[in-house]
Design an enzyme around this catalytic site. Structure first.
Site, PDB file in Angstrom:
ATOM      1  N   GLU A  73      45.915  21.569  39.636  1.00 33.87           N
ATOM      2  CA  GLU A  73      44.527  21.158  39.759  1.00 33.87           C
ATOM      3  C   GLU A  73      44.410  19.673  40.089  1.00 33.87           C
ATOM      4  O   GLU A  73      45.044  18.829  39.444  1.00 33.87           O
ATOM      5  CB  GLU A  73      43.767  21.462  38.468  1.00 33.87           C
ATOM      6  CG  GLU A  73      42.269  21.338  38.611  1.00 33.87           C
ATOM      7  CD  GLU A  73      41.530  21.966  37.446  1.00 33.87           C
ATOM      8  OE1 GLU A  73      40.378  21.542  37.187  1.00 33.87           O
ATOM      9  OE2 GLU A  73      42.075  22.879  36.794  1.00 33.87           O
TER      10      GLU A  73
ATOM     11  N   HIS B  23      40.143  23.368  48.133  1.00 30.30           N
ATOM     12  CA  HIS B  23      41.247  24.210  47.671  1.00 30.30           C
ATOM     13  C   HIS B  23      42.193  24.520  48.817  1.00 30.30           C
ATOM     14  O   HIS B  23      41.759  24.824  49.922  1.00 30.30           O
ATOM     15  CB  HIS B  23      40.721  25.524  47.087  1.00 30.30           C
ATOM     16  CG  HIS B  23      39.987  25.349  45.803  1.00 30.30           C
ATOM     17  ND1 HIS B  23      40.598  25.415  44.580  1.00 30.30           N
ATOM     18  CD2 HIS B  23      38.684  25.086  45.562  1.00 30.30           C
ATOM     19  CE1 HIS B  23      39.696  25.194  43.630  1.00 30.30           C
ATOM     20  NE2 HIS B  23      38.531  24.999  44.203  1.00 30.30           N
TER      21      HIS B  23
ATOM     22  N   GLY C 163      39.321  27.827  41.592  1.00 28.85           N
ATOM     23  CA  GLY C 163      40.543  28.263  42.271  1.00 28.85           C
ATOM     24  C   GLY C 163      40.618  29.777  42.385  1.00 28.85           C
ATOM     25  O   GLY C 163      41.051  30.319  43.404  1.00 28.85           O
TER      26      GLY C 163
ATOM     27  N   CYS D 276      41.759  27.959  36.423  1.00 25.32           N
ATOM     28  CA  CYS D 276      40.873  27.213  37.324  1.00 25.32           C
ATOM     29  C   CYS D 276      39.876  28.201  37.911  1.00 25.32           C
ATOM     30  O   CYS D 276      40.251  29.057  38.723  1.00 25.32           O
ATOM     31  CB  CYS D 276      41.673  26.528  38.432  1.00 25.32           C
ATOM     32  SG  CYS D 276      40.652  25.626  39.628  1.00 25.32           S
TER      33      CYS D 276
END
Length: 270
Positions: free
Chosen positions: A205, A156, A217, A214
């Site tokens: 994504e 990420h 996330g 997400c």
């Protein structure tokens, strides 16, 4: 063979669960197509396996693919859907159990409220394990933005901003996903801090593009916010598809709580 499936969603992040077939890259691309297939952000199947010394305490495993056919190490919203699916089907009778993923063993728990709390494990801030080529994972520049990186079993890139997070995710997300700083590509989160207990996120994504939510996330954003001293340990995360509750005590595991719902079932005729 005709393939039976169920369609599930977690905060609008939608998935196809195969009932009598294994998930594959080709099936993911065909079935996830929103014009010529069923339509979804990803596809997975439950996998029962023989016990081995390395997985003797694991209850079940899954095979998971993004809509573009790429393998997904982990998906938080997908895990909540998977947990309720295998429990509702009687594949797993326990309310709290273990799932083998490519990101390691994940522990979901179905609560009395019907929501699912998932122990997402410990955030990874080691550049080599994320992986990223950034020299300082907590502060580097990418596409003109100051960013941070972390892995929640998948990579990420998190950007805290006062800008329009929705617009930035759509316009800048694609370039950051394939940035040379991320050799395995990356998910991208643009985060607006509302308070120490509330944030708003829009996500580009990896392997999917813009999604309504997400889970990993949300976990990544809170973990970095806590690490940077910007957020408290329990945070309400607002995503386009709804809200998640994320808990993270620095040095410990991240816990994600949210809904998961069956949408419909059907048969795909090959």
């Amino acid at each position: 063979m005709d393939i039976k499936f169920e369609k599930w969603q977690g905060l609008g992040n939608d998935f196809i669960i195969l009932e009598n077939a294994d998930a594959t890259s080709d099936l993911a691309k065909k079935l996830c197509d929103r014009n010529f297939g069923i339509g979804a952000d990803g596809i997975f199947s439950a996998v029962k396996f023989d016990r081995t010394p390395s997985a003797e305490n694991v209850d079940i495993a899954w095979k998971f693919y993004n809509s573009d056919g790429s393998i997904a190490q982990m998906c938080g919203n997908g895990m909540r859907c998977f947990a309720k699916y295998v429990h509702d089907k009687g594949i797993i009778e326990k309310h709290k159990f273990s799932v083998q993923t490519l990101a390691g063993v994940i522990i979901p728990e179905i609560l009395e409220t019907g929501k699912v709390c998932v122990n997402m494990g410990t955030p990874i801030f080691d550049a080599a394990k994320i992986p990223t080529k950034a020299l300082d994972v907590f502060d580097f520049e990418v596409e003109g933005f100051r960013a941070s990186a972390v892995s929640m079993g998948n990579p990420h890139c998190v950007i805290f901003t006062d800008g329009d997070t929705k617009k930035l995710a759509a316009e800048i997300g694609p370039a950051i996903e394939v940035s040379p700083l991320f050799p395995e590509k990356t998910n991208v989160e643009f985060v607006e801090i509302k308070s120490r207990k509330k944030i708003k996120i829009d996500v580009w994504e990896r392997g999917c593009g813009i999604t309504l939510a997400c889970g990993t996330g949300a976990c990544a954003s809170v973990a970095l916010g806590v690490k940077k001293g910007l957020l408290d340990e329990e945070v309400n995360v607002i995503l386009p598809g709804g809200e998640l509750s994320i808990q993270y005590q620095e040095g410990g595991n991240v816990f994600m709580t949210g809904d998961a719902q069956r949408v419909f079932s059907g048969v795909w005729y090959k």
